[in-house]
Design a protein around this motif. Structure first.
Motif, short mmCIF file in Angstrom:
data_model
loop_
_atom_site.label_atom_id
_atom_site.label_comp_id
_atom_site.label_asym_id
_atom_site.label_seq_id
_atom_site.Cartn_x
_atom_site.Cartn_y
_atom_site.Cartn_z
N PHE A 296 -57.85 -29.15 -21.63
CA PHE A 296 -57.99 -30.61 -21.61
C PHE A 296 -57.43 -31.22 -22.89
CE2 PHE A 296 -60.37 -29.96 -17.89
CZ PHE A 296 -60.81 -31.17 -17.34
N ALA A 297 -57.73 -30.60 -24.01
CA ALA A 297 -57.26 -31.12 -25.29
C ALA A 297 -55.74 -31.15 -25.36
CB ALA A 297 -57.82 -30.29 -26.44
N ASP A 298 -55.08 -30.18 -24.72
CA ASP A 298 -53.61 -30.14 -24.69
C ASP A 298 -53.03 -31.40 -24.05
OD1 ASP A 298 -53.47 -27.72 -25.97
OD2 ASP A 298 -53.19 -26.54 -24.14
N CYS B 94 -53.17 -28.48 -11.21
CA CYS B 94 -53.19 -29.39 -12.35
C CYS B 94 -51.87 -29.44 -13.10
CB CYS B 94 -54.29 -28.98 -13.33
SG CYS B 94 -53.84 -27.66 -14.46
N CYS B 95 -51.85 -30.37 -13.99
CA CYS B 95 -50.95 -30.40 -15.14
C CYS B 95 -49.57 -30.99 -14.87
CB CYS B 95 -50.80 -29.00 -15.74
SG CYS B 95 -52.40 -28.19 -16.04
N ALA B 96 -48.98 -30.76 -13.75
CA ALA B 96 -47.67 -31.35 -13.44
C ALA B 96 -47.53 -31.43 -11.93
CB ALA B 96 -46.54 -30.52 -14.04
N ASP C 258 -65.60 -19.75 -19.07
CA ASP C 258 -64.54 -19.91 -20.07
C ASP C 258 -64.54 -21.35 -20.59
OD1 ASP C 258 -62.36 -19.52 -21.71
OD2 ASP C 258 -60.88 -19.53 -20.09
N VAL C 259 -65.66 -21.75 -21.21
CA VAL C 259 -65.79 -23.11 -21.71
C VAL C 259 -64.71 -23.42 -22.74
CG1 VAL C 259 -67.29 -24.67 -23.03
CG2 VAL C 259 -68.26 -23.24 -21.22
N ARG C 260 -64.49 -22.49 -23.66
CA ARG C 260 -63.49 -22.72 -24.71
C ARG C 260 -62.10 -22.92 -24.12
NH1 ARG C 260 -63.09 -18.38 -29.49
NH2 ARG C 260 -65.21 -19.20 -29.77
N GLY C 261 -61.74 -22.11 -23.12
CA GLY C 261 -60.42 -22.23 -22.51
C GLY C 261 -60.21 -23.56 -21.82
N HIS C 262 -61.23 -24.04 -21.11
CA HIS C 262 -61.09 -25.32 -20.41
C HIS C 262 -61.06 -26.49 -21.39
CE1 HIS C 262 -61.13 -23.78 -16.37
NE2 HIS C 262 -62.15 -23.02 -16.67
#
Length: 304
Positions: free
Chosen positions: A198-200, A85-87, A190-194
């Motif tokens: 995504f929010a980032d 992900c991400c880049a 790790d619901v909070r971490g994911h």
């Protein structure tokens, strides 16, 4: 459950119980996908551009032919490689040349599709249908073009490991083998971490997985029983700088979290009677050298 290189003890218990699967929103009918262009990147690698109604855009896929491949030949196996992900994207697998070198003498065509920087190998509720692109549009166009038969394996790193095990579970009989390298294998731990990840990127996990109670349908740990009969390989480090890192650095918390997810997956597999070859190699970070090494180690499982 097979283990190699002294697998770490299972210290994290499988959390939660299975929840009801999310029901994707109805999608309108689309015209057929098509290949817009094909160009030779080098002597063995082609880049195809596919007009994908499923994702609403033109998407790239790279195809690496084995050394013995010739036009019109048939019966080749396929190895799908999914990116993280991400880049970056699919080309990340190929830019160093190591994948081409590792697979040159295999009887398999390597297919490396674009999956979006935050696609997560799923059909979004109101957005790109990455799973339909990868599992319907892409094979129908690419496999006949390169003489691929009915035997397939799939592997990926990070987000791609999540996709590899998810696709193999949700599409029974399509893949003989699947491998995950530092893969995201237990999102529900790790619901909070994911949600924060995504929010980032200005995104919301609800758009792809729905409410956390509905994440199970896209969570490999919850889907592990569906993987019975698939040759599985899972590898991860613990986040401490290891032999393939340039020097001693701070703890890689991403890899440490992923190791915990992999341990959850391994525990769930053992409970379900699903055999997994695990390479929990201890020191190692969330970086390319470890994923390339893991691919090399996984090839006898993926393409025996």
């Amino acid at each position: 459950m097979k283990k190699i290189l002294g697998a770490l003890p299972l210290i994290i218990a499988l959390s939660g119980c299975q929840s009801a699967a999310v029901t994707p929103a109805p999608r309108p009918a689309h015209s057929a996908a098509s290949v817009i262009s094909q160009e030779a990147v080098d002597g063995r690698t082609d880049r195809l551009v596919i007009d994908s109604p499923a994702t609403g855009a033109r998407r790239s896929v790279w195809v690496v032919k084995p050394s013995a491949w010739t036009a019109g030949s048939t019966g080749w196996r396929a190895l799908y490689l999914l990116h993280g992900c991400c880049a970056g994207g699919g080309w990340d697998w190929l830019q160093t040349g190591e994948v081409a070198e590792l697979t040159a003498r295999l009887d398999a065509v390597v297919i490396v599709p674009e999956g979006g920087p935050m696609g997560w190998y799923a059909d979004w509720r109101d957005g790109p249908a990455w799973e339909r692109f990868h599992m319907t549009e892409l094979p129908g166009l690419v496999e006949p073009r390169y003489g691929i038969g009915t035997r397939r394996a799939i592997a990926g790193y990070s987000m791609g490991g999540h996709g590899a095990f998810g696709y193999a579970a949700r599409h029974p009989g399509v893949f003989e083998a699947a491998a995950s390298f530092s893969g995201v294998l237990d999102t529900r731990s790790d619901v909070r971490g994911h949600r924060a990840l995504f929010a980032d990127y200005g995104l919301d996990t609800a758009d792809v997985w729905g409410d956390p109670d509905s994440w199970a349908e896209h969570n490999p740990t919850d889907l592990v029983a569906r993987l019975k009969g698939v040759r599985l390989y899972a590898a991860s480090g613990n986040g401490t700088s290891g032999p393939l890192d340039p020097g001693k650095g701070p703890k890689d918390h991403t890899e440490a979290s992923i190791m915990r997810q992999n341990l959850n997956f391994a525990a769930a597999a053992e409970k379900a009677g699903v055999e997994v070859t695990t390479d929990f190699y201890g020191d190692g970070t969330h970086t390319w050298p470890y994923w390339i090494r893991s691919l090399e180690r996984a090839l006898p499982v993926l393409l025996p």
